[in-house]
Design an enzyme around this catalytic site. Structure first.
Site, PDB file in Angstrom:
ATOM      1  N   SER A 138       0.846  -1.202   0.000  1.00  0.00           N
ATOM      2  CA  SER A 138       0.000   0.000   0.000  1.00  0.00           C
ATOM      3  C   SER A 138       0.879   1.249   0.000  1.00  0.00           C
ATOM      4  O   SER A 138       2.017   1.215   0.497  1.00  0.00           O
ATOM      5  CB  SER A 138      -0.883   0.018   1.261  1.00  0.00           C
ATOM      6  OG  SER A 138      -1.511   1.270   1.423  1.00  0.00           O
ATOM      7  N   TYR A 151      -0.781  -0.525  10.498  1.00  0.00           N
ATOM      8  CA  TYR A 151      -1.037  -0.804   9.071  1.00  0.00           C
ATOM      9  C   TYR A 151       0.114  -0.268   8.228  1.00  0.00           C
ATOM     10  O   TYR A 151       0.666  -0.960   7.361  1.00  0.00           O
ATOM     11  CB  TYR A 151      -2.357  -0.149   8.664  1.00  0.00           C
ATOM     12  CG  TYR A 151      -2.773  -0.451   7.241  1.00  0.00           C
ATOM     13  CD1 TYR A 151      -3.247  -1.715   6.896  1.00  0.00           C
ATOM     14  CD2 TYR A 151      -2.686   0.519   6.249  1.00  0.00           C
ATOM     15  CE1 TYR A 151      -3.623  -2.002   5.581  1.00  0.00           C
ATOM     16  CE2 TYR A 151      -3.059   0.243   4.940  1.00  0.00           C
ATOM     17  CZ  TYR A 151      -3.527  -1.013   4.614  1.00  0.00           C
ATOM     18  OH  TYR A 151      -3.899  -1.304   3.316  1.00  0.00           O
TER      19      TYR A 151
END
Ligand SMILES: NC(=O)c1ccc[n+]([C@@H]2O[C@H](COP(=O)([O-])OP(=O)(O)OC[C@H]3O[C@@H](n4cnc5c(N)ncnc54)[C@H](OP(=O)(O)O)[C@@H]3O)[C@@H](O)[C@H]2O)c1
Length: 258
Positions: A138, A151
């Site tokens: 990501s 994350y």
């Protein structure tokens, strides 16, 4: 039998959409996730449409169980030529309710899950001298995102890990592709209260990712606008980055001023 791709996290969102896209491009697809129902429905849909799909349930944090599920899919569909390690979770961390166990859980799914997925297919690929490993990382891994610290860290770990693997495995015939999407409209970001610029549908993303996979790209950041924004963000000095990013911390979570 088509080129065999295994996709983790195929029961929803990006994984399910990528399974449809790869199937339409002639791949046979092995579908993995924890929930049986959506996997079965997707496999039925793909098989009814003329594709070839099989599914198994597996938790990517269960190293042994995942290895067994991958071996079963290989027995059914043939050797895995493409592993897409896509399964992932998100969670918020706030200073006042900080929970190291939750950070470890996110790292376990997002990072160890990628490692175990690769481990399950790498020996076979090395033996055959060909294959492709894809990890869905990501843009959140480019810099530390406040309240998304776990994350963010898990995706930075995935991107760095994949880069190291790419250097080592490329000359042995195994391509490594790191995909770094911006915001994609899936359940993962449904609760996100902050703006999500350049939002893509999973279908739009999958078309572009499938192209990058077939081109055996080393790194693919999408959409290009997000790639540009991240290029700039990475170059911001810490004092400016901190000031800009603090605005994404909810006011209710900022605590008393010292
Ligand atoms: N959406 C975005 O904006 C975005 C942006 C950049 C990167 N990504 C990344 O793209 C990947 C897919 O995300 P998404 O947006 O498609 O999310 P999603 O719609 O929530 O789907 C997540 C998938 O991962 C599976 N999964 C979760 N934990 C698992 C576990 N322990 N073992 C096996 N499978 C597990 C889920 O299936 P089960 O619940 O059935 O197990 C589901 O199929 C993630 O790695 C995410 O970080 C997403």
């Amino acid at each position: 039998m088509g080129y065999h791709a295994i996709i983790t996290g195929a029961s929803a969102g990006i994984g399910a959409s990528l399974a449809r896209e790869l199937s339409s491009r002639g791949y046979s697809v092995g579908l993995l996730a924890r929930r049986a129902e959506p996997l079965e429905a997707l496999a039925e849909e793909l098989n009814a449409g003329g594709g070839q799909a099989a599914w198994r349930t597996a938790d990517v944090t269960d190293r042994e169980g995942l290895g067994e599920a991958v071996a079963e899919l290989e027995a059914e569909l043939g050797p895995c030529e493409l592993m897409v390690a896509n399964a992932g979770v998100i969670g918020l961390q706030f200073a006042d309710t900080f929970d190291g166990g939750e950070v470890a859980r996110i790292m376990d799914v997002n990072f160890n899950g990628v490692v175990y997925s690769i481990e399950a297919v790498l020996p076979g690929m090395l033996e055959r001298g060909r294959g492709q490993l894809v990890a869905i990382s990501s843009v959140a891994g480019f810099r530390g995102l406040p309240t998304w610290s776990a994350y963010s860290a898990s995706k930075a770990a995935v991107s760095t890990f994949m880069e190291a693997m790419r250097v080592e495995l490329g000359p042995r015939g195994i391509a490594c592709t790191t995909v770094q999407p911006g915001f994609i409209d899936t359940d993962l970001v449904k609760g996100n209260k902050n703006p999500m610029p350049f939002l893509l549908t999973p279908e739009e993303l999958s078309r572009r990712v499938a192209g990058a996979i077939q081109g055996r790209a080393g790194e693919f950041t999408v959409p290009w606008q997000m790639k540009g924004l991240m290029w700039l963000t990475r170059r911001l000095p810490n004092w400016l980055y901190d000031r800009v990013m603090y605005s994404s911390v909810p006011k209710s979570r900022r605590g008393p001023k010292p």
